[in-house]
Design a protein around this motif. Structure first.
Motif, PDB file in Angstrom:
ATOM      1  N   ALA A 164       6.713  66.250  -9.639  1.00  0.00           N
ATOM      2  CA  ALA A 164       6.109  66.831  -8.300  1.00  0.00           C
ATOM      3  C   ALA A 164       6.362  65.973  -7.050  1.00  0.00           C
ATOM      4  CB  ALA A 164       4.742  67.138  -8.716  1.00  0.00           C
ATOM      5  N   GLY A 196       5.712  63.394  -4.324  1.00  0.00           N
ATOM      6  CA  GLY A 196       4.453  62.764  -3.616  1.00  0.00           C
ATOM      7  C   GLY A 196       3.163  63.335  -4.141  1.00  0.00           C
ATOM      8  N   ALA A 197       3.209  64.659  -4.463  1.00  0.00           N
ATOM      9  CA  ALA A 197       1.934  65.429  -4.802  1.00  0.00           C
ATOM     10  C   ALA A 197       1.584  64.632  -6.338  1.00  0.00           C
ATOM     11  CB  ALA A 197       2.475  66.879  -4.920  1.00  0.00           C
ATOM     12  N   PHE A 198       2.436  64.111  -6.978  1.00  0.00           N
ATOM     13  CA  PHE A 198       2.339  63.631  -8.460  1.00  0.00           C
ATOM     14  C   PHE A 198       0.833  63.014  -8.459  1.00  0.00           C
ATOM     15  CE2 PHE A 198       2.790  60.720 -11.894  1.00  0.00           C
ATOM     16  CZ  PHE A 198       2.743  61.651 -12.938  1.00  0.00           C
ATOM     17  N   PHE A 213      -1.769  63.599  -7.071  1.00  0.00           N
ATOM     18  CA  PHE A 213      -2.850  64.544  -7.563  1.00  0.00           C
ATOM     19  C   PHE A 213      -2.846  64.916  -8.771  1.00  0.00           C
ATOM     20  CE2 PHE A 213      -4.611  68.615  -8.123  1.00  0.00           C
ATOM     21  CZ  PHE A 213      -5.976  68.605  -7.313  1.00  0.00           C
ATOM     22  N   LEU A 214      -1.627  64.870  -9.624  1.00  0.00           N
ATOM     23  CA  LEU A 214      -1.472  65.376 -10.841  1.00  0.00           C
ATOM     24  C   LEU A 214      -1.412  64.381 -11.967  1.00  0.00           C
ATOM     25  CD1 LEU A 214       1.319  67.995 -10.312  1.00  0.00           C
ATOM     26  CD2 LEU A 214      -0.805  68.449 -10.477  1.00  0.00           C
ATOM     27  N   SER A 215      -1.459  62.971 -11.284  1.00  0.00           N
ATOM     28  CA  SER A 215      -1.362  61.916 -12.439  1.00  0.00           C
ATOM     29  C   SER A 215      -2.443  61.915 -13.415  1.00  0.00           C
ATOM     30  CB  SER A 215      -1.399  60.733 -11.744  1.00  0.00           C
ATOM     31  OG  SER A 215      -1.422  59.594 -12.381  1.00  0.00           O
ATOM     32  N   ALA A 237       8.760  58.481  -6.610  1.00  0.00           N
ATOM     33  CA  ALA A 237       7.919  58.947  -5.556  1.00  0.00           C
ATOM     34  C   ALA A 237       7.354  58.309  -4.407  1.00  0.00           C
ATOM     35  CB  ALA A 237       6.906  59.841  -6.147  1.00  0.00           C
ATOM     36  N   CYS A 251      -8.645  63.679  -9.674  1.00  0.00           N
ATOM     37  CA  CYS A 251      -7.475  63.915  -9.060  1.00  0.00           C
ATOM     38  C   CYS A 251      -7.497  63.934  -7.458  1.00  0.00           C
ATOM     39  CB  CYS A 251      -6.919  65.402  -9.238  1.00  0.00           C
ATOM     40  SG  CYS A 251      -6.539  65.747 -11.097  1.00  0.00           S
ATOM     41  N   TYR A 280      -5.251  60.894  -5.216  1.00  0.00           N
ATOM     42  CA  TYR A 280      -4.425  61.303  -4.380  1.00  0.00           C
ATOM     43  C   TYR A 280      -4.833  60.886  -3.023  1.00  0.00           C
ATOM     44  CZ  TYR A 280      -2.360  64.131  -0.686  1.00  0.00           C
ATOM     45  OH  TYR A 280      -1.522  64.522   0.224  1.00  0.00           O
ATOM     46  N   SER A 312      -3.734  57.345  -2.790  1.00  0.00           N
ATOM     47  CA  SER A 312      -2.433  57.076  -2.499  1.00  0.00           C
ATOM     48  C   SER A 312      -1.748  57.195  -1.032  1.00  0.00           C
ATOM     49  CB  SER A 312      -1.442  58.077  -3.290  1.00  0.00           C
ATOM     50  OG  SER A 312      -1.655  59.349  -2.953  1.00  0.00           O
ATOM     51  N   THR A 313      -2.834  57.616  -0.224  1.00  0.00           N
ATOM     52  CA  THR A 313      -2.615  57.803   0.935  1.00  0.00           C
ATOM     53  C   THR A 313      -3.326  56.664   2.084  1.00  0.00           C
ATOM     54  OG1 THR A 313      -4.499  59.425   1.439  1.00  0.00           O
ATOM     55  CG2 THR A 313      -2.330  60.273   0.620  1.00  0.00           C
TER      56      THR A 313
END
Length: 589
Positions: A475, A477-479, A481-483, A515, A573, A577, A580-581
């Protein structure tokens, strides 16, 4: 039929992940499995694109056994054992017909899961419940109930919070593997909490300490596999899990007594949750991460006790503990808490590593390890090496089950030698009979958990679990959230946060590099997500149902706890996310 199975075994090519560490998936190497001529079994190598060369198709097919389990349990209303058996058959069919795994390798994978389910998993659970039952048959548990009654000011809701959340953190810190759920569920039921409510309460409470359970072995495992210092991973988890642990005591009050309990007792819940969370954060980053749960549990319990000395709760009649108040002499209090003090001491000694004295290394001399016959050397990694997942290992002395048995033997010895045996009976014969009854009581749970572990091994070694993980990792960069979902999935399937890290830690690391996301953040998220996945693990549900003497109630428990698991997963999640930002990156070490 025999010829059909032989043909399947001979032509079975394909894709399986043999290793619990999905390095194949993480690297993206196709490595299709090919039958090796001249060998009695077809060698099998991972391929996460087994279904028509499609990663998504392979992952979706690999997911099928999980909805099969939940549909059989919740919709068809079969027992947990039957649902697990149906999912196991489905996983074998997916692995053999869809992934190309040779039939014999699929069956051998299941057999390895069977033994692993018995030893060490159910050994730990049986030993934990036997250990608890020793306090019951000796009569000492009545005194322990009175101790908790005094500490909780006779309020069943406070006692439930302190036992499930704080006291339960100690067996989780020391043993893990279902022991805290088994012990604390039985204790709450004995205090007067309804059976299913006891099970639900301890399942939710157990979400706070799991990431650092069994002396933080999930963190150590992730560090060993990825090469990232486990202290760094622990520090990240310590900036995720405490945010949820802070609110767990409030949730427990709601579970036990609804809005009334929350309205009347929120001050003590906030204090216990806050102190636990702060201690968990501090210990994970600035002390010894292996002791995080021990420190947090004791700190939270002490904070609750100190506050209750200055603050008197309003307790409705229907929430008063069903324990007759009695002022106990110091000797009876000491003997009541002695089993748990002994257990903590024994587990602590087993973990001592000071200077040149390394107790874990001493105990490891009795570790059994062997290559699974017919499986090792046939399941290969993409570079052609034998997968280490086909190596069975059992720590005979360092195993939490063994340490609990030693603790139980010492408790039996001490209780047998004290002078008041007429009032508090105990003998070696009674201890052995209690062990036998415990084993009989758990026979259904043993069958279910063993079947779930067989399912787990088939899904892992056939490549189904890794295909799912690799698909999610694509996914970008969106990973972030999914991690946590990967950790949730891994623990839901295996019942173990350690196993979830073994499955996905390396994949999380590689996905992070690809990513541009901090790999340590993702590995920590994997462990944090695994914590809330344990709420819906069939293994954990069965242990809780058995502990409260309600075998077959797994579907009821799942229906009650699934919403909490999913809600906490969603919060994680979003948190990961944002970490990560630039929004919450300042939280990270």
């Amino acid at each position: 039929m025999a010829s059909l199975l032989t043909a399947l075994a001979a032509t079975g090519t394909g894709p399986a992940s043999g290793a619990p560490v999905p390095e194949s998936a993480a690297s993206g190497l196709p490595a299709p499995g090919t039958a090796t001529s001249g060998l009695p079994l077809a060698s099998y190598t991972p391929d996460v694109r087994a279904v028509g060369g499609s990663l998504a198709g392979t992952a979706l097919l690999g997911l099928v056994p999980l909805p099969v389990f939940f549909v059989l349990l919740m919709v068809v209303r079969r027992s947990a054992f039957q649902a697990a058996l149906g999912a196991l058959v489905t996983a074998l069919l997916v692995g053999i017909l869809g992934m190309g795994m040779p039939v014999r390798l699929g069956l051998l994978s299941a057999s390895q899961g069977l033994l692993n389910g018995l030893f060490p998993i159910m050994l730990i659970v049986v030993a934990a419940l036997w250990f608890y039952e020793l306090t019951v048959v000796s009569g000492r548990f009545e005194d322990l109930r009175r101790c908790f009654n005094a500490v909780g000011r006779g309020d069943l809701r406070i006692q439930a919070m302190l036992i499930a959340f704080c006291f339960g953190g100690l067996p989780e810190a020391l043993a893990g593997s279902g022991a805290p759920v088994a012990i604390t569920a039985a204790m709450l039921m004995a205090l007067g909490l309804p059976k299913l409510k006891s099970a639900i309460t301890v399942l939710v409470a157990n979400t706070a300490p799991v990431a650092f359970g069994a002396m933080a072995i999930p963190v150590t495992t992730a560090g060993n596999l990825t090469g990232i210092p486990p202290e760094d991973i622990a520090a990240v988890i310590g900036r995720q899990r405490p945010l949820l642990a802070l609110f767990v005591p409030l949730l427990l009050l709601t579970l036990v007594d609804g809005r009334r309990g929350l309205r009347q007792l929120w001050p003590v819940a906030v204090v216990v949750g806050l102190v636990f969370a702060v201690a968990q954060y501090w210990c994970s980053a600035h002390f010894a991460y292996e002791l995080t749960d021990v420190v947090a549990s004791l700190a939270g319990f002490a904070a609750g006790v100190l506050m209750l000395r200055r603050w008197q709760p309003r307790t409705p009649d229907d929430q008063r503990s069903q324990v007759e108040a009695e002022r106990l002499p110091a000797r009876r209090v000491t003997l009541a808490v002695l089993p748990y003090v002994l257990a903590i001491a024994i587990f602590a000694v087993a973990k001592i590593h000071v200077g040149g004295f390394d107790m874990p290394d001493i105990l490891s001399v009795a570790t059994l390890k062997w290559e699974w016959p017919g499986l090792y050397g046939e399941i290969l990694t993409p570079d052609g090496k034998p997968s280490t997942s086909a190596v069975y290992s059992l720590e005979v002395l360092a195993n939490p089950g063994t340490l609990l048995i030693i603790s139980g033997i010492l408790v039996t010895l001490v209780y047998s030698l004290v002078k008041d045996k007429d009032q508090y009976p105990m003998s070696a014969a009674l201890s052995v009979r209690t062990a036998g009854r415990t084993l009989v009581t758990l026979r259904g749970a043993i069958a279910t958990v063993v079947t779930v572990l067989m399912l787990s091994y088939v899904m892992n070694q056939s490549g189904q679990t890794v295909a799912i993980g690799t698909w999610l990792a694509a996914a970008g960069g969106a990973f972030a959230f999914l991690s946590p979902i990967l950790g949730w999935l891994g623990t839901a399937v295996t019942g173990s946060d350690t196993s979830a890290n073994a499955l996905f830690a390396t994949l999380q690391q590689t996905a992070g590099h690809q990513a541009g996301i901090d790999p340590t953040l993702l590995i920590g998220a994997n462990s944090s997500g695994g914590v809330v996945g344990k709420l819906v693990s069939p293994q954990n549900l069965t242990i809780a149902a058995t502990a409260v003497e309600e075998p077959g109630s797994e579907r009821v428990l799942l229906r009650k706890v699934a919403k909490y698991s999913l809600a906490m997963l969603l919060v994680l999640c979003v948190l990961v996310y944002l970490q990560s930002t630039a929004v919450l990156s300042w939280m990270l070490p």
